[in-house]
Scaffold this motif. Sequence first.
Motif, PDB file in Angstrom:
ATOM      1  N   VAL A  50      50.303 -47.092  45.267  1.00 40.26           N
ATOM      2  CA  VAL A  50      51.063 -45.994  44.657  1.00 40.26           C
ATOM      3  C   VAL A  50      51.273 -46.292  43.179  1.00 40.26           C
ATOM      4  CG1 VAL A  50      53.271 -44.770  44.629  1.00 40.26           C
ATOM      5  CG2 VAL A  50      52.161 -45.285  46.810  1.00 40.26           C
ATOM      6  N   PHE A  51      51.727 -47.487  42.861  1.00 39.17           N
ATOM      7  CA  PHE A  51      51.959 -47.843  41.465  1.00 39.17           C
ATOM      8  C   PHE A  51      50.682 -47.771  40.636  1.00 39.17           C
ATOM      9  CE2 PHE A  51      56.011 -50.642  41.881  1.00 39.17           C
ATOM     10  CZ  PHE A  51      56.817 -49.617  41.413  1.00 39.17           C
ATOM     11  N   LEU A  52      49.605 -48.363  41.134  1.00 43.36           N
ATOM     12  CA  LEU A  52      48.398 -48.490  40.321  1.00 43.36           C
ATOM     13  C   LEU A  52      47.555 -47.219  40.276  1.00 43.36           C
ATOM     14  CD1 LEU A  52      47.297 -52.123  41.240  1.00 43.36           C
ATOM     15  CD2 LEU A  52      48.665 -51.349  39.288  1.00 43.36           C
ATOM     16  N   ASP A  53      47.609 -46.412  41.320  1.00 42.47           N
ATOM     17  CA  ASP A  53      46.730 -45.240  41.397  1.00 42.47           C
ATOM     18  C   ASP A  53      47.413 -43.907  41.115  1.00 42.47           C
ATOM     19  OD1 ASP A  53      44.712 -46.995  42.054  1.00 42.47           O
ATOM     20  OD2 ASP A  53      44.883 -46.658  44.209  1.00 42.47           O
ATOM     21  N   THR A  54      48.720 -43.929  40.825  1.00 46.14           N
ATOM     22  CA  THR A  54      49.429 -42.661  40.583  1.00 46.14           C
ATOM     23  C   THR A  54      50.268 -42.749  39.312  1.00 46.14           C
ATOM     24  OG1 THR A  54      51.255 -43.341  41.995  1.00 46.14           O
ATOM     25  CG2 THR A  54      49.540 -42.043  43.026  1.00 46.14           C
ATOM     26  N   PRO A  55      49.628 -42.654  38.148  1.00 44.49           N
ATOM     27  CA  PRO A  55      50.390 -42.703  36.907  1.00 44.49           C
ATOM     28  C   PRO A  55      51.406 -41.557  36.786  1.00 44.49           C
ATOM     29  CG  PRO A  55      48.072 -42.250  36.474  1.00 44.49           C
ATOM     30  CD  PRO A  55      48.202 -42.562  37.927  1.00 44.49           C
ATOM     31  N   THR A  56      51.153 -40.463  37.482  1.00 42.83           N
ATOM     32  CA  THR A  56      52.140 -39.385  37.592  1.00 42.83           C
ATOM     33  C   THR A  56      52.253 -39.023  39.065  1.00 42.83           C
ATOM     34  OG1 THR A  56      50.632 -37.493  37.432  1.00 42.83           O
ATOM     35  CG2 THR A  56      51.388 -38.460  35.350  1.00 42.83           C
ATOM     36  N   TRP A  57      53.379 -38.408  39.443  1.00 41.03           N
ATOM     37  CA  TRP A  57      53.550 -38.051  40.855  1.00 41.03           C
ATOM     38  C   TRP A  57      52.532 -37.008  41.285  1.00 41.03           C
ATOM     39  CZ3 TRP A  57      55.624 -41.529  43.549  1.00 41.03           C
ATOM     40  CH2 TRP A  57      56.622 -42.328  43.016  1.00 41.03           C
ATOM     41  N   ALA A  58      52.003 -36.247  40.354  1.00 43.60           N
ATOM     42  CA  ALA A  58      50.960 -35.264  40.683  1.00 43.60           C
ATOM     43  C   ALA A  58      49.675 -35.955  41.139  1.00 43.60           C
ATOM     44  CB  ALA A  58      50.682 -34.371  39.478  1.00 43.60           C
ATOM     45  N   ASP A  59      49.519 -37.228  40.779  1.00 39.64           N
ATOM     46  CA  ASP A  59      48.325 -37.990  41.159  1.00 39.64           C
ATOM     47  C   ASP A  59      48.423 -38.605  42.554  1.00 39.64           C
ATOM     48  OD1 ASP A  59      47.086 -37.623  38.618  1.00 39.64           O
ATOM     49  OD2 ASP A  59      48.373 -39.197  37.804  1.00 39.64           O
ATOM     50  N   LEU A  60      49.578 -38.503  43.196  1.00 39.50           N
ATOM     51  CA  LEU A  60      49.757 -39.099  44.518  1.00 39.50           C
ATOM     52  C   LEU A  60      48.975 -38.312  45.558  1.00 39.50           C
ATOM     53  CD1 LEU A  60      51.157 -41.240  46.277  1.00 39.50           C
ATOM     54  CD2 LEU A  60      53.063 -39.638  46.535  1.00 39.50           C
ATOM     55  N   SER A  61      48.049 -38.992  46.205  1.00 36.11           N
ATOM     56  CA  SER A  61      47.244 -38.338  47.241  1.00 36.11           C
ATOM     57  C   SER A  61      47.871 -38.581  48.613  1.00 36.11           C
ATOM     58  CB  SER A  61      45.817 -38.890  47.233  1.00 36.11           C
ATOM     59  OG  SER A  61      45.799 -40.236  47.694  1.00 36.11           O
ATOM     60  N   LEU A  62      47.567 -37.712  49.549  1.00 34.82           N
ATOM     61  CA  LEU A  62      48.075 -37.860  50.911  1.00 34.82           C
ATOM     62  C   LEU A  62      47.637 -39.186  51.537  1.00 34.82           C
ATOM     63  CD1 LEU A  62      49.763 -36.654  53.145  1.00 34.82           C
ATOM     64  CD2 LEU A  62      47.730 -35.435  53.949  1.00 34.82           C
ATOM     65  N   PRO A  63      46.359 -39.586  51.425  1.00 39.50           N
ATOM     66  CA  PRO A  63      45.976 -40.884  52.004  1.00 39.50           C
ATOM     67  C   PRO A  63      46.739 -42.066  51.397  1.00 39.50           C
ATOM     68  CG  PRO A  63      44.020 -39.571  51.560  1.00 39.50           C
ATOM     69  CD  PRO A  63      45.174 -38.848  50.940  1.00 39.50           C
ATOM     70  N   THR A  64      46.968 -42.043  50.084  1.00 36.45           N
ATOM     71  CA  THR A  64      47.723 -43.130  49.451  1.00 36.45           C
ATOM     72  C   THR A  64      49.149 -43.165  49.979  1.00 36.45           C
ATOM     73  OG1 THR A  64      46.354 -43.052  47.463  1.00 36.45           O
ATOM     74  CG2 THR A  64      48.516 -44.072  47.239  1.00 36.45           C
ATOM     75  N   ALA A  65      49.767 -42.004  50.103  1.00 39.27           N
ATOM     76  CA  ALA A  65      51.144 -41.923  50.609  1.00 39.27           C
ATOM     77  C   ALA A  65      51.221 -42.405  52.057  1.00 39.27           C
ATOM     78  CB  ALA A  65      51.666 -40.498  50.496  1.00 39.27           C
ATOM     79  N   ILE A  66      50.273 -42.011  52.881  1.00 40.27           N
ATOM     80  CA  ILE A  66      50.264 -42.439  54.287  1.00 40.27           C
ATOM     81  C   ILE A  66      50.061 -43.945  54.388  1.00 40.27           C
ATOM     82  CG2 ILE A  66      48.970 -42.310  56.457  1.00 40.27           C
ATOM     83  CD1 ILE A  66      48.566 -39.293  55.807  1.00 40.27           C
ATOM     84  N   ASN A  67      49.134 -44.476  53.592  1.00 38.23           N
ATOM     85  CA  ASN A  67      48.901 -45.920  53.608  1.00 38.23           C
ATOM     86  C   ASN A  67      50.150 -46.687  53.192  1.00 38.23           C
ATOM     87  OD1 ASN A  67      46.260 -45.709  54.496  1.00 38.23           O
ATOM     88  ND2 ASN A  67      45.394 -45.759  52.436  1.00 38.23           N
ATOM     89  N   ALA A  68      50.844 -46.196  52.176  1.00 35.35           N
ATOM     90  CA  ALA A  68      52.067 -46.860  51.725  1.00 35.35           C
ATOM     91  C   ALA A  68      53.136 -46.814  52.808  1.00 35.35           C
ATOM     92  CB  ALA A  68      52.584 -46.202  50.443  1.00 35.35           C
ATOM     93  N   ALA A  69      53.298 -45.665  53.431  1.00 35.25           N
ATOM     94  CA  ALA A  69      54.347 -45.490  54.439  1.00 35.25           C
ATOM     95  C   ALA A  69      54.127 -46.369  55.667  1.00 35.25           C
ATOM     96  CB  ALA A  69      54.433 -44.026  54.857  1.00 35.25           C
ATOM     97  N   THR A  70      52.882 -46.726  55.909  1.00 32.75           N
ATOM     98  CA  THR A  70      52.583 -47.517  57.105  1.00 32.75           C
ATOM     99  C   THR A  70      52.377 -48.997  56.810  1.00 32.75           C
ATOM    100  OG1 THR A  70      50.229 -46.965  56.918  1.00 32.75           O
ATOM    101  CG2 THR A  70      51.596 -45.541  58.316  1.00 32.75           C
ATOM    102  N   GLY A  71      52.512 -49.381  55.541  1.00 27.36           N
ATOM    103  CA  GLY A  71      52.451 -50.801  55.201  1.00 27.36           C
ATOM    104  C   GLY A  71      51.503 -51.111  54.074  1.00 27.36           C
ATOM    105  N   GLY A  72      52.052 -51.349  52.892  1.00 28.01           N
ATOM    106  CA  GLY A  72      51.249 -51.703  51.731  1.00 28.01           C
ATOM    107  C   GLY A  72      51.836 -52.895  51.013  1.00 28.01           C
ATOM    108  N   ASP A  73      51.035 -53.503  50.178  1.00 31.53           N
ATOM    109  CA  ASP A  73      51.459 -54.690  49.437  1.00 31.53           C
ATOM    110  C   ASP A  73      52.466 -54.340  48.352  1.00 31.53           C
ATOM    111  OD1 ASP A  73      49.730 -56.311  50.898  1.00 31.53           O
ATOM    112  OD2 ASP A  73      48.074 -55.984  49.498  1.00 31.53           O
ATOM    113  N   GLY A  74      53.364 -55.285  48.073  1.00 32.80           N
ATOM    114  CA  GLY A  74      54.376 -55.095  47.048  1.00 32.80           C
ATOM    115  C   GLY A  74      53.865 -55.411  45.654  1.00 32.80           C
ATOM    116  N   LEU A  75      54.512 -54.788  44.677  1.00 33.61           N
ATOM    117  CA  LEU A  75      54.191 -54.989  43.269  1.00 33.61           C
ATOM    118  C   LEU A  75      55.475 -54.776  42.469  1.00 33.61           C
ATOM    119  CD1 LEU A  75      51.275 -55.431  42.038  1.00 33.61           C
ATOM    120  CD2 LEU A  75      51.329 -53.036  41.425  1.00 33.61           C
ATOM    121  N   LEU A  76      55.715 -55.601  41.469  1.00 35.58           N
ATOM    122  CA  LEU A  76      56.848 -55.382  40.572  1.00 35.58           C
ATOM    123  C   LEU A  76      56.390 -54.540  39.389  1.00 35.58           C
ATOM    124  CD1 LEU A  76      58.699 -58.824  40.167  1.00 35.58           C
ATOM    125  CD2 LEU A  76      59.480 -56.802  41.417  1.00 35.58           C
TER     126      LEU A  76
END
Length: 174
Positions: A50-76
């Motif tokens: 989400v952080f690296l692939d969505t510089p704006t919220w308009a760039d958030l794709s459904l697959p990225t959101a689903i992957n994050a919701a089900t378990g993704g790596d952390g980033l500061l």
Amino acid sequence: MIETNGIHTAIVMPLVSPQKDWRADFPASDLPAANRPYTHVSVSWGEREVFLDTPTWADLSLPTAINAATGGDGLLHVAHYVRPAPSETARILRLRPAEYARLVRRIESQVVPPGTRTIHAGYEGWDVFYDAPGTYHLGNTCNQWTSDTLAAAGIKTGWWTPFAGGVMKWVPMR
């Protein structure tokens, strides 16, 4: 301060204080705009894709959101600021020295030491991303990270705060 863009929250702290000098953990040399007179650092945690692939919220794709919701790596996400001002989206949170020391310790536990971490370009010249421990999922969101970090410092927060509003409601507007 606690800041929000309406979806995500972050903790804004002095770059240098009696309790902590963040310059060793988050050096300005990691930033494209390294030579500004930074006074504060904003720290937040979230899901890598989400952080690296969505510089704006308009760039958030459904697959990225689903992957994050089900378990993704952390980033500061670390942003550097010059004299940030309080506003509707950046609220002052006054901490006692012992509370701030606990907040610092909690954030330090999430910092992978320089030299052993990967640095990822930020969105602007004054921000950057660093590898961080933890797995993002619906029960451990970016906003829950902010809430849990504040709670570890002894600040009253909500039990489950997956959304920005759940964090910000505990930070009074002045």
